[in-house]
Design an enzyme around this catalytic site. Structure first.
Site, PDB file in Angstrom:
ATOM      1  N   TRP A 148       0.832  -1.212   0.000  1.00 59.25           N
ATOM      2  CA  TRP A 148       0.000   0.000   0.000  1.00 59.25           C
ATOM      3  C   TRP A 148       0.857   1.248   0.000  1.00 59.25           C
ATOM      4  O   TRP A 148       0.520   2.235  -0.666  1.00 59.25           O
ATOM      5  CB  TRP A 148      -0.977  -0.024   1.180  1.00 59.25           C
ATOM      6  CG  TRP A 148      -1.893  -1.209   1.131  1.00 59.25           C
ATOM      7  CD1 TRP A 148      -1.944  -2.249   2.015  1.00 59.25           C
ATOM      8  CD2 TRP A 148      -2.869  -1.515   0.111  1.00 59.25           C
ATOM      9  NE1 TRP A 148      -2.898  -3.158   1.614  1.00 59.25           N
ATOM     10  CE2 TRP A 148      -3.474  -2.743   0.462  1.00 59.25           C
ATOM     11  CE3 TRP A 148      -3.281  -0.866  -1.062  1.00 59.25           C
ATOM     12  CZ2 TRP A 148      -4.477  -3.335  -0.322  1.00 59.25           C
ATOM     13  CZ3 TRP A 148      -4.279  -1.452  -1.829  1.00 59.25           C
ATOM     14  CH2 TRP A 148      -4.858  -2.670  -1.457  1.00 59.25           C
ATOM     15  N   ASP A 197      -1.913   6.572   6.273  1.00 57.96           N
ATOM     16  CA  ASP A 197      -2.898   5.604   5.789  1.00 57.96           C
ATOM     17  C   ASP A 197      -3.103   4.620   6.932  1.00 57.96           C
ATOM     18  O   ASP A 197      -2.267   3.758   7.189  1.00 57.96           O
ATOM     19  CB  ASP A 197      -2.369   4.887   4.537  1.00 57.96           C
ATOM     20  CG  ASP A 197      -3.292   3.747   4.100  1.00 57.96           C
ATOM     21  OD1 ASP A 197      -4.379   3.583   4.688  1.00 57.96           O
ATOM     22  OD2 ASP A 197      -2.906   3.023   3.157  1.00 57.96           O
ATOM     23  N   LYS A 227     -11.960  -2.321   6.784  1.00 55.88           N
ATOM     24  CA  LYS A 227     -11.131  -3.219   7.575  1.00 55.88           C
ATOM     25  C   LYS A 227     -11.598  -3.229   9.021  1.00 55.88           C
ATOM     26  O   LYS A 227     -11.765  -4.270   9.616  1.00 55.88           O
ATOM     27  CB  LYS A 227      -9.654  -2.804   7.529  1.00 55.88           C
ATOM     28  CG  LYS A 227      -9.090  -2.600   6.119  1.00 55.88           C
ATOM     29  CD  LYS A 227      -8.724  -3.889   5.423  1.00 55.88           C
ATOM     30  CE  LYS A 227      -8.510  -3.738   3.920  1.00 55.88           C
ATOM     31  NZ  LYS A 227      -7.574  -2.713   3.496  1.00 55.88           N
TER      32      LYS A 227
HETATM   33  C1  LIG Z   1      -7.019  -2.229   2.093  1.00 57.15           C
HETATM   34  C2  LIG Z   1      -6.036  -1.155   2.199  1.00 57.15           C
HETATM   35  C3  LIG Z   1      -5.975  -0.113   1.247  1.00 57.15           C
HETATM   36  C4  LIG Z   1      -6.869  -0.071   0.038  1.00 57.15           C
HETATM   37  O1  LIG Z   1      -8.101   0.419   0.396  1.00 57.15           O
HETATM   38  P1  LIG Z   1      -9.263   0.645  -0.688  1.00 57.15           P
HETATM   39  O2  LIG Z   1     -10.339   1.213   0.204  1.00 57.15           O
HETATM   40  O3  LIG Z   1      -9.598  -0.684  -1.271  1.00 57.15           O
HETATM   41  O4  LIG Z   1      -8.775   1.612  -1.688  1.00 57.15           O
HETATM   42  C5  LIG Z   1      -5.047   0.880   1.441  1.00 57.15           C
HETATM   43  N1  LIG Z   1      -4.207   0.875   2.489  1.00 57.15           N
HETATM   44  C6  LIG Z   1      -4.228  -0.109   3.411  1.00 57.15           C
HETATM   45  C7  LIG Z   1      -3.268  -0.074   4.557  1.00 57.15           C
HETATM   46  C8  LIG Z   1      -5.142  -1.157   3.292  1.00 57.15           C
HETATM   47  O5  LIG Z   1      -5.165  -2.127   4.208  1.00 57.15           O
END
Ligand SMILES: *Cc1c(COP(=O)(O)O)cnc(C)c1O
Length: 359
Positions: A102, A172, A196
């Protein structure tokens, strides 16, 4: 009622009580005779939901009036682009810590809009760890320092915020959002896709500090991609069901005793699982011990065949979603906020039995 032991990495398990509340309110939201999905986002019912979610989040995280909360769409992946779109540009640089898939995607987007300084990378160690503070290379005058607090695929997590030399952190936090207390004053921005740890897919939570927001580029920008567009007003239709559900998850966290209580439960769940992994060398954790995630526990078995058998036998006991990400292989147990302690206990009991049969 049947509920599986759901270890899926995302979309992931949600609290049963919250699903039940949403179910009870689904057809007739508070006597309107409509579901929340069927009402105007400018009507009193949705406006109340939106305001409640914002107030609850601020209170749970200890966010003062110097922060704005936005409910956007497009997932965390859209934030990979929006962050540099708003805060980089000609001659501007940001510092990115490269700790997994990511992070790499975020870096790729940032390079489209400005210069990127890579302050740390564990790519040549198969992303098995996050940096210690002394390993981070800083860049004076950087607009922000971007990091991925929990690396969902590789099972690593920062113990606490990385040192940034007073440069605003942009995080993030998609896979550990609301799982533990954070030092909010160190952040310019925190963003997370809800799916998540915070709700259904479809809403992205963006927390942004006002003085950081003030630095967003405003000339020749696309309206929808500009953060200031989304502050204070609903520019377009928000993901109403996602925000509604997020609000219920926040209420559930309050009922657990707040983020600190949830954090303690998460630590106990992770400790129980890692203790089993560390017992001997049948199970092997893939992350360095000091970088281990409390959300995504990744480990290997002695052979690919045993791993396949492990996943299959576990599934027969409704221990689901344990297959590791295709880029790392092995096993990944995602143990987010909503995963009950009893599910971790069941998994550990299974691991003990599986080892004694195959070890
Ligand atoms: C799942 C995830 C993403 C991607 O998220 P989307 O909502 O599918 O764009 C980005 N960063 C992390 C750390 C993730 O676990």
């Amino acid at each position: 009622m049947f509920r599986s032991h759901n270890f899926s990495a995302g979309p992931s398990i949600l609290p049963t009580e919250v699903l039940q509340k949403a179910q009870a309110e689904l057809l007739d939201y508070k006597g309107t005779g409509s579901s929340i999905m069927e009402l105007s986002h400018r009507g009193p019912e949705y406006i109340e939901v939106d305001a409640q979610a914002t107030a609850r989040l601020k209170s749970l995280m200890g966010l003062g009036d110097d922060f704005e909360v936005l409910f956007l769409q497009g997932g965390a992946s859209t934030q990979f682009m929006m962050v540099p779109y708003n805060f980089l540009g000609e001659g501007k640089t940001a510092n990115y810590l490269n700790t997994g898939t990511w992070s790499k995607k975020a870096i790729k987007e940032a390079k489209l809009f400005g210069k990127v300084h890579i302050g740390f990378s564990s790519e040549d160690e198969n992303f098995g760890r996050v940096p210690a503070n002394h390993e981070i290379s800083h860049l004076e005058g950087a607009e922000y320092l971007h990091f991925t607090s929990n690396n969902t695929i590789f099972g690593t997590q920062y113990r606490s915020e990385p040192e940034s030399n007073d440069i605003p952190l942009v995080c993030d936090a998609s896979s550990d959002f609301l799982s533990r207390e954070v030092d909010v004053k160190r952040y310019g921005m925190i963003y997370a896709g809800a799916q998540k740890n915070a709700g259904p897919a479809g809403v992205t939570i963006v927390i942004i500090r006002k003085d950081f927001l003030a630095k967003a580029r405003t000339e020749n920008v696309s309206t929808i991609l500009s953060y200031p567009t989304h502050v204070g007003t609903m520019f377009n239709t928000p993901p109403v069901f996602g925000v509604y559900f997020f609000n219920l998850v926040l209420e559930w966290i309050e009922n657990q005793g707040g983020i600190k209580a949830v954090e303690q439960a998460n630590e106990a769940k992770a400790a129980h699982l890692y203790a089993e992994i560390d017992k001997d060398d049948f199970y092997r954790g893939t992350a360095h011990a000091d970088s281990r995630s409390r959300m995504n526990v990744t480990f290997r078995l002695p052979s690919d065949d045993l791993e396949k058998q492990f996943v299959k036998e576990a599934a027969a006991l409704h221990l689901d979603g344990l297959k590791g990400h295709r880029s790392v292989g092995g096993i990944r147990a995602s143990i987010y906020n909503a995963l009950p302690r009893a599910s971790v206990d069941t998994l550990v009991d299974f691991m003990v039995a599986f080892r004694s049969k195959n070890g």
